[in-house]
Scaffold this active site. Structure first.
Site, short mmCIF file in Angstrom:
data_model
loop_
_atom_site.label_atom_id
_atom_site.label_comp_id
_atom_site.label_asym_id
_atom_site.label_seq_id
_atom_site.Cartn_x
_atom_site.Cartn_y
_atom_site.Cartn_z
N SER A 32 19.69 9.88 -14.10
CA SER A 32 20.66 9.09 -13.33
C SER A 32 22.08 9.21 -13.85
O SER A 32 23.00 8.72 -13.21
CB SER A 32 20.23 7.62 -13.34
OG SER A 32 20.21 7.09 -14.66
N LYS A 73 20.83 -2.16 -13.11
CA LYS A 73 22.06 -1.43 -13.41
C LYS A 73 23.29 -2.13 -12.86
O LYS A 73 24.32 -2.26 -13.54
CB LYS A 73 21.96 -0.01 -12.87
CG LYS A 73 20.92 0.86 -13.57
CD LYS A 73 20.83 2.23 -12.95
CE LYS A 73 19.80 3.09 -13.69
NZ LYS A 73 19.66 4.43 -13.08
#
Length: 845
Positions: free
Chosen positions: A723, A766
């Site tokens: 990511s 996140k």
């Protein structure tokens, strides 16, 4: 050359005759009897005694050895079944040719010449001979023969070869080993082999003597124990303390009161009968008694009365837990389905009972003049139960999430809402299959497995059974406990679960199993396939504050003797504890810190300080010490080669900085920060993208002759995952082109060599981490748009989300002076447009 002679053949089965040895032989086969008669017809009465290779009835030359013994027939006794005779070995013989004559075998034989040592007085040979005699005498004594007999027999043979043959004829070895000694023509080698066999026999006898001594000693201890127990019984009878038979009768009554399945009843009755036949002093008595006591304590047909009310269940879940709306919805759906299924089963049973009563009434009213075959027809819509138990079975739930988010407590709430008993076993670190299935009763200290022990602890047949930490099962040479759980968690098999200790099936089909785990990837595929996953996400800081106010602070105040009137924790102080002293998705560490704070204040009260104390943000440092956690904060200004990414760990989400810098070199890529393989591949993909699109990105060619160094701070912490691809690409393009990266925007997403942005996981955690760091502009992959619905409403109202599908869109948002129009990345002084796709749910664009 040795003299040849033609002799009748006497085949021997499992017997080898040595020269100088006299042995009794029984003969009954017709061919053997004819051979003996032929030998008796000669003055010498000689035969060729040779062993068979195979123990067969019909003899031919192929099954006979070549080397045998020329033997003389001594005494002979005839009988109805054959002959009994004494054979005395004269000399080794070698069969040159076998032939058949008048119904028996004969052989052309020549005497075998022994190989004597060149020097019979050689010290080594003499020592070997003496050692063999000494060991043979020792073997005779250990075998129980009188010393004078042993010495007399050995003294009668002086020649080394004959001595070896004499000993070989009497030691306990296999026929093949005897034949090997017979075929050994070297006297020295034969002596050496005989000595080895004799020494081995002495070792066996010594071991037998040791075992005999140990057994005698143990029997002596047992006899002493039996004597003392008998004395104890006599004393107990004199004192009126009863007899063991009273205990046995009580155990029998408990067993008879059990409603056991037929297979279990048969095994229990058999063990009870054995227990009644043996005394308490027997070693097996306690093993059987312990087994029967375990059987008695199991809930074979004891059930908790289950009641289900969805409003009450929702009230219990809301009372016990704050937030977790998705988890609560899934649990309520599960309970709703179970409630409807119970209602359907009750209705089906009522219809079946009604149909049976009607059939009985019809049968009683019919005339008996003409007998008819009657059958009970089930009522319509009535489920007919087959051998495989066709009842609908509910799913087995698997709660997956970080530590401290409430997985175990939700399972307790489910048990409370259903009115069932709750039992929990921890599987963390279990490495033995016997932990699940139990040990067989043949082992000392055997016990049932954890499943059966949990059922015994619950006391009912239908508890809520929590399998905690199922992702931390180990594997060892003793078996795989995860594989043993397959049967437990399979509704098609667990109605006949067999614990090794019980040895009989036990029904687990009515148990509601719930498993918990932190890392779903650590659970084997077949085991995961049997469970339905319910994911627990981490709490936001506002949710942690509410949980602390409702649950943690009252509980810690009570445990530490602090009154809510005397200690008041301000909101800013609680927020400081959450952000600077804990780093977790759950609230376990938060509760410990609140407990520490309460104990500090309790000490002040115990020292004589009075009056209510209000803890503000400044007092937190004094009470708890310097902050333990230093979360990342948004950078203060734009920098070249520094991009802000987002990451997710089991303790929650956070931001990270990816730094890139160029230096003189050979155009190589340097990666530091303890990056994993996947993260390194993302860095290489970003580097390759920048090189292949250098013209469009306005990167001078000479920049690729320099080395580029990519570093992710916090080098002591391992990092991995795809990511960070867009973050690395932004940092690389920034340092190569000299354009700064915006400091107020955080990004996440995987990239490809063509510049596509692929979806990632952990969006909620996140984004919460970025918001906690003070960032309100977020870049996410376009395909992650549905994951935004997982965000709390108060977070969605404060952030600006940019959904992208190409790396050019990312660079247009992150690099100063860049725009993205009509699929092209443009650089200039134009104002950066904010034409982001509008999103529902209160996003600000």
């Amino acid at each position: 050359m040795a003299e040849r002679m033609t002799l009748p053949v006497l085949p021997l089965r499992e017997v080898v005759l040595f020269p100088g040895v006299t042995a009794p032989i029984g003969a009954g086969r017709p061919a053997t009897l004819r051979a003996i008669e032929a030998a008796l017809a000669t003055p010498e009465r000689l035969v060729f005694a040779v062993s068979q290779r195979q123990n067969v009835e019909s003899v031919n030359p192929d099954v006979l050895y070549t080397i045998g013994t020329i033997a003389k027939i001594g005494q002979l006794q005839r009988g109805l079944s054959g002959m009994q005779l004494l054979l005395h070995g004269e000399q080794r013989g070698i069969a040159i040719h076998y032939s058949e004559r008048e119904g028996y075998l004969q052989a052309v034989v020549r005497e075998a010449e022994e190989m004597l040592p060149i020097n019979p007085d050689d010290p080594a040979f003499v020592a070997l001979h003496r050692e063999a005699r000494a060991r043979a005498a020792e073997l005779g004594q250990k075998s129980g023969l009188p010393d004078e007999v042993v010495q007399q027999v050995l003294a009668g043979v002086n020649e080394p070869g004959r001595f070896a043959d004499l000993v070989a004829g009497y030691i306990d070895i296999t026929p093949a080993q005897r034949q090997g000694l017979l075929e050994t023509l070297s006297v020295e080698e034969r002596l050496r082999r005989v000595l080895v066999h004799v020494q081995r026999q002495i070792g066996v006898l010594d071991a037998q003597e040791d075992i005999k001594s140990q057994v005698q000693e143990e029997l002596g201890e047992r006899q002493r124990e039996m004597f003392l127990r008998e004395q104890l019984k006599t004393i107990q009878r004199e004192l009126g303390e009863g007899d063991e038979r009273d205990d046995l009768q009580e155990l029998r009554e408990k067993i008879e009161a059990l409603d056991l399945p037929p297979e279990a009843r048969k095994e229990v009755d058999r063990e009870l009968g054995r227990l009644s036949r043996i005394g308490r002093e027997s070693m097996e008595s306690q093993v059987i008694r312990t087994f029967l006591e375990n059987v008695v304590e199991l809930p074979w047909n004891v059930r908790s009365k289950e009641h289900l009310s969805l409003p009450e269940a929702q009230q219990i879940l809301d009372e016990d837990h704050y937030a977790l709306s998705d988890v609560k919805d899934r649990v309520l759906e599960f309970l709703a389905v179970r409630q409807l299924r119970m209602q359907q089963e009750d209705a089906a049973q009522a219809d079946e009972a009604k149909a049976e009563r009607k059939a009985v009434e019809v049968a009683e009213g019919e005339s008996t003049d003409a007998p008819q075959a009657t059958a009970t027809v089930p009522a319509p819509n009535t489920a007919v139960k087959g051998n495989d138990d066709d009842r609908a079975r509910g799913p087995i739930l698997l709660f997956v999430g970080p530590p401290g988010v409430g997985k175990t407590s939700v399972a307790k709430s489910i048990a409370r809402a259903m009115g069932r008993k709750y039992v929990r076993i921890s599987l963390g670190g279990a490495r033995d299959e016997a932990d699940i299935r139990g040990h067989r009763r043949t082992y000392v200290g055997a016990m049932p497995g954890r499943i059966v022990q949990g059922m015994k602890q619950a006391g009912t047949k239908n508890p809520v059974f929590l399998l905690d930490e199922v992702d931390k099962l180990g594997v060892s040479f003793q078996g795989d406990p995860a594989s043993a759980l397959l049967e437990v968690l399979d509704p098609a098999q667990n109605d006949s679960f067999v614990d090794h200790y019980l040895g009989v099936p036990f029904d687990l089909s009515e148990v509601l199993f719930i498993a918990t785990a932190n890392f779903i990837q650590n659970i084997p595929g077949p085991l995961l396939d049997r469970m339905e996953v319910v994911e627990f996400a981490g709490y936001t800081e506002r949710e942690k504050q509410e949980i602390a106010r409702k649950y943690l602070i009252p509980r810690q105040f009570t445990e530490n003797g602090v009154s809510p009137d005397n200690l008041i924790i301000a909101d800013e102080a609680l927020a400081e504890v959450i952000t600077s002293y804990t780093r977790e998705s759950g609230v376990r560490q938060l509760e410990r810190e609140i407990g520490r704070l309460a104990r500090k204040v309790a000490r002040k009260f115990a020292s004589g300080e009075t009056g209510p104390i209000t803890v503000n943000r400044e007092m937190v440092d004094d009470l708890l010490g310097r902050p333990k956690v230093h979360p990342e904060k948004m950078a203060r200004h734009d920098e070249v080669g520094v991009a802000t990414g987002m990451y997710y760990t089991p303790t929650g989400g956070d931001i990270m900085f990816v730094e890139a810098s160029t230096m003189r070199g050979k155009g190589e890529l340097v990666l530091t920060g303890q990056l994993g393989d996947v993260m390194k591949e993302s860095a290489r993909a970003a580097w390759t993208y920048a090189r292949s699109h250098a013209a469009g990105l306005q990167i001078p060619d000479e920049m690729f002759d320099r080395d580029i160094h990519i570093h992710v701070p916090a080098g002591a912490i391992p990092k991995d995952g795809p990511s960070a691809g867009v973050t690395m690409a932004s940092a690389v393009v920034s340092t190569l082109s000299g354009r700064p990266v915006r400091h107020d925007i955080a990004m996440t997403g995987e990239i490809t060599l063509r510049g596509r942005v692929l979806p990632i996981g952990g969006v909620k955690e996140k984004v919460l981490g970025a918001v906690r760091a003070g960032i309100d502009r977020i870049i996410l992959p376009k395909e992650n748009e549905p994951d935004l619905e997982d965000l709390p409403q108060e977070v969605r109202d404060t952030i600006e989300v940019h959904l992208v599908s190409e790396l050019g869109e990312v660079l247009a948002l992150t690099l100063r002076g860049a725009t993205f129009r009509e699929g092209r990345l443009l650089f200039g002084d134009e104002k950066n447009p904010r034409d982001v796709m509008p999103l529902s749910g209160g996003y600000r664009h």
